[in-house]
Design a protein around this motif. Structure first.
Motif, PDB file in Angstrom:
ATOM      1  N   ASP A  62      76.685  40.719  29.408  1.00  0.00           N
ATOM      2  CA  ASP A  62      76.754  40.908  30.865  1.00  0.00           C
ATOM      3  C   ASP A  62      75.564  40.297  31.578  1.00  0.00           C
ATOM      4  O   ASP A  62      75.358  40.540  32.771  1.00  0.00           O
ATOM      5  CB  ASP A  62      76.835  42.399  31.199  1.00  0.00           C
ATOM      6  CG  ASP A  62      78.192  42.993  30.837  1.00  0.00           C
ATOM      7  OD1 ASP A  62      79.172  42.235  30.818  1.00  0.00           O
ATOM      8  OD2 ASP A  62      78.250  44.204  30.571  1.00  0.00           O
ATOM      9  N   ILE A 112      72.365  40.883  30.908  1.00  0.00           N
ATOM     10  CA  ILE A 112      71.258  41.831  31.008  1.00  0.00           C
ATOM     11  C   ILE A 112      70.322  41.586  29.828  1.00  0.00           C
ATOM     12  O   ILE A 112      70.702  41.789  28.670  1.00  0.00           O
ATOM     13  CB  ILE A 112      71.759  43.290  30.997  1.00  0.00           C
ATOM     14  CG1 ILE A 112      72.771  43.522  32.116  1.00  0.00           C
ATOM     15  CG2 ILE A 112      70.594  44.255  31.124  1.00  0.00           C
ATOM     16  CD1 ILE A 112      73.410  44.891  32.079  1.00  0.00           C
ATOM     17  N   ASP A 167      63.838  40.446  31.310  1.00  0.00           N
ATOM     18  CA  ASP A 167      63.927  40.356  32.771  1.00  0.00           C
ATOM     19  C   ASP A 167      63.593  41.678  33.450  1.00  0.00           C
ATOM     20  O   ASP A 167      63.371  41.697  34.668  1.00  0.00           O
ATOM     21  CB  ASP A 167      65.334  39.915  33.194  1.00  0.00           C
ATOM     22  CG  ASP A 167      65.668  38.525  32.677  1.00  0.00           C
ATOM     23  OD1 ASP A 167      64.721  37.739  32.444  1.00  0.00           O
ATOM     24  OD2 ASP A 167      66.864  38.220  32.504  1.00  0.00           O
ATOM     25  N   ASP A 208      66.086  48.268  38.106  1.00  0.00           N
ATOM     26  CA  ASP A 208      66.904  47.114  38.490  1.00  0.00           C
ATOM     27  C   ASP A 208      68.334  47.577  38.762  1.00  0.00           C
ATOM     28  O   ASP A 208      69.060  47.986  37.850  1.00  0.00           O
ATOM     29  CB  ASP A 208      66.886  46.064  37.371  1.00  0.00           C
ATOM     30  CG  ASP A 208      67.549  44.776  37.791  1.00  0.00           C
ATOM     31  OD1 ASP A 208      66.923  43.991  38.494  1.00  0.00           O
ATOM     32  OD2 ASP A 208      68.735  44.569  37.421  1.00  0.00           O
ATOM     33  N   ARG A 209      68.754  47.515  40.022  1.00  0.00           N
ATOM     34  CA  ARG A 209      70.053  48.070  40.418  1.00  0.00           C
ATOM     35  C   ARG A 209      71.218  47.310  39.802  1.00  0.00           C
ATOM     36  O   ARG A 209      72.211  47.907  39.391  1.00  0.00           O
ATOM     37  CB  ARG A 209      70.167  48.052  41.943  1.00  0.00           C
ATOM     38  CG  ARG A 209      69.176  48.973  42.637  1.00  0.00           C
ATOM     39  CD  ARG A 209      69.412  48.979  44.139  1.00  0.00           C
ATOM     40  NE  ARG A 209      68.485  49.884  44.817  1.00  0.00           N
ATOM     41  CZ  ARG A 209      68.479  50.104  46.122  1.00  0.00           C
ATOM     42  NH1 ARG A 209      69.337  49.453  46.905  1.00  0.00           N
ATOM     43  NH2 ARG A 209      67.615  50.943  46.664  1.00  0.00           N
ATOM     44  N   SER A 210      71.110  45.985  39.739  1.00  0.00           N
ATOM     45  CA  SER A 210      72.220  45.213  39.188  1.00  0.00           C
ATOM     46  C   SER A 210      72.424  45.520  37.713  1.00  0.00           C
ATOM     47  O   SER A 210      73.561  45.694  37.245  1.00  0.00           O
ATOM     48  CB  SER A 210      71.966  43.716  39.392  1.00  0.00           C
ATOM     49  OG  SER A 210      70.769  43.315  38.723  1.00  0.00           O
ATOM     50  N   SER A 211      71.338  45.623  36.950  1.00  0.00           N
ATOM     51  CA  SER A 211      71.456  45.952  35.532  1.00  0.00           C
ATOM     52  C   SER A 211      72.026  47.350  35.334  1.00  0.00           C
ATOM     53  O   SER A 211      72.881  47.569  34.464  1.00  0.00           O
ATOM     54  CB  SER A 211      70.092  45.833  34.851  1.00  0.00           C
ATOM     55  OG  SER A 211      69.588  44.517  34.947  1.00  0.00           O
ATOM     56  N   ALA A 218      73.974  48.981  37.426  1.00  0.00           N
ATOM     57  CA  ALA A 218      75.384  48.991  37.829  1.00  0.00           C
ATOM     58  C   ALA A 218      76.266  48.343  36.765  1.00  0.00           C
ATOM     59  O   ALA A 218      77.345  48.856  36.436  1.00  0.00           O
ATOM     60  CB  ALA A 218      75.539  48.266  39.165  1.00  0.00           C
ATOM     61  N   LEU A 219      75.818  47.220  36.202  1.00  0.00           N
ATOM     62  CA  LEU A 219      76.608  46.551  35.168  1.00  0.00           C
ATOM     63  C   LEU A 219      76.723  47.422  33.920  1.00  0.00           C
ATOM     64  O   LEU A 219      77.807  47.531  33.329  1.00  0.00           O
ATOM     65  CB  LEU A 219      75.969  45.205  34.822  1.00  0.00           C
ATOM     66  CG  LEU A 219      76.067  44.110  35.896  1.00  0.00           C
ATOM     67  CD1 LEU A 219      75.222  42.910  35.502  1.00  0.00           C
ATOM     68  CD2 LEU A 219      77.517  43.696  36.098  1.00  0.00           C
TER      69      LEU A 219
END
Length: 340
Positions: free
Chosen positions: A236, A238, A242, A273-276, A278-279
């Motif tokens: 994904d 992640i 990072d 990290d919001r994107s990580s 959420a994924l």
């Protein structure tokens, strides 16, 4: 107030349409020429002794009128064309001014964007340096603050209730003794380095530590579980490198090892990290394989850290919390609700 008045009177390009006078010099010239022509025609046809109008028939009379008024019509056609040409020139000038203003604005925006792009990498680099210095400082403080005399292994050596002389006289160990009991325990430094995995193909120390850790059964289980979740997370996009988590103090990790859960150890969930998040949360809900691998990894990390904490110094705990495996624990722990 004077500045405001001057700024309000500034031309606005194509939006500032000038007020044209109703009667311009062109119209006045046309009126003058028309009057002069009519005056000459009256003098020629009516006042002169030989008056051709009185002697002309109907067709001649029409031709006379045509000769009188046709020049006047041509004068006004020329005046109208001159006024239209003037209006077109003014409109063209205003349009050119607007285009020049838009071009200057675009150039300024482009220069500003280039300046921002030039500043952003330097700012990011400075932040990374500050974060790295902070982690080193916390590790150094933990090294100086700890006063525990610990063994070098990741777990305590097994104890036996049998007297020393009985062990000396015993020829063989009891059946069922695990193989790892016969070998020295895995060093904490090698365990920590193995949990971070080798940096690249040339990282000889990383591969050496990983081979030593894989020979330890408990450590091998955790490393395998960590490798599985890291591989699934990378699908994904992640990657642990990072993430920049907020590192918790060693005493918070020790409270986790002692069995505390929820808000008391919320500081361990340092991944923001919001994107990580959420994924990972979406993958946890939709993918059963990922969910099983994540829960298996969390159980293995919990069990291994409990053993590790018994002999680890505060500096060891700080170093372990900065590994890729620990970052995966922080991420998946927040998704699973361990820190809620």
């Amino acid at each position: 107030m004077k500045d405001d008045t001057e700024s309000q009177s500034t031309p606005l390009g194509i939006y500032d349409k000038p007020q044209q006078p109703k009667i311009t010099a062109i119209e006045w010239i046309a009126v003058g020429l028309s009057f002069i022509w009519l005056l000459g025609a009256v003098i020629f046809f009516l006042i002169l002794p030989s008056n051709p109008v009185e002697q002309a028939d109907g067709v001649a009379f029409l031709m006379t009128l045509f000769a009188v008024f046709m020049p006047i019509a041509m004068i006004w056609v020329a005046a109208t064309a001159a006024r239209s040409s003037r209006v077109m020139r003014e409109e063209s000038a205003r349009l050119q001014a607007a285009i020049d203003a838009m071009r200057r604005t675009y150039v300024l925006q482009a220069q500003g964007a280039q300046a921002a792009q030039g500043v952003e990498p330097s700012v990011t680099k400075k932040l990374d340096e500050i974060a790295a210095a902070t982690r080193k400082t916390e590790t150094a403080l933990a090294t100086f603050s700890t006063s525990r005399d610990r063994e070098d292994g990741i777990r305590k050596a097994p104890t036996t209730d049998a007297p020393a002389e009985d062990l000396t006289d015993q020829g063989t160990l009891a059946l069922g003794t695990p193989a790892e009991e016969l070998s020295p325990p895995l060093a904490r430094a090698d365990f920590i380095q193995a949990l971070n995995f080798p940096e690249n193909a040339e990282d000889a120390e990383g591969f050496a530590a990983l081979r030593k850790a894989l020979r330890d059964r408990q450590a091998a289980h955790l490393i395998q579980a960590s490798q599985d979740v890291l591989t699934l997370l990378s699908q994904d996009g992640i990657y642990m490198d990072d993430l920049r988590p907020d590192l918790a103090r060693p005493e918070i990790w020790r409270r986790f090892a002692s069995g505390e859960r929820g808000k008391a150890i919320a500081a361990l969930g340092g991944v923001r990290d919001r994107s990580s998040l959420a994924l990972a949360a979406g993958r946890m809900k939709q993918d059963a394989i990922f969910r099983d691998a994540a829960h298996h990894f969390l159980r293995r990390f919990d069990k291994s850290f409990v053993e590790f904490e018994e002999t680890a110094t505060d500096a060891d705990i700080a170093a372990l919390s900065d590994t890729r495996t620990a970052r995966a624990f922080m991420l998946l722990g927040r998704v699973a609700g361990i820190f809620d």
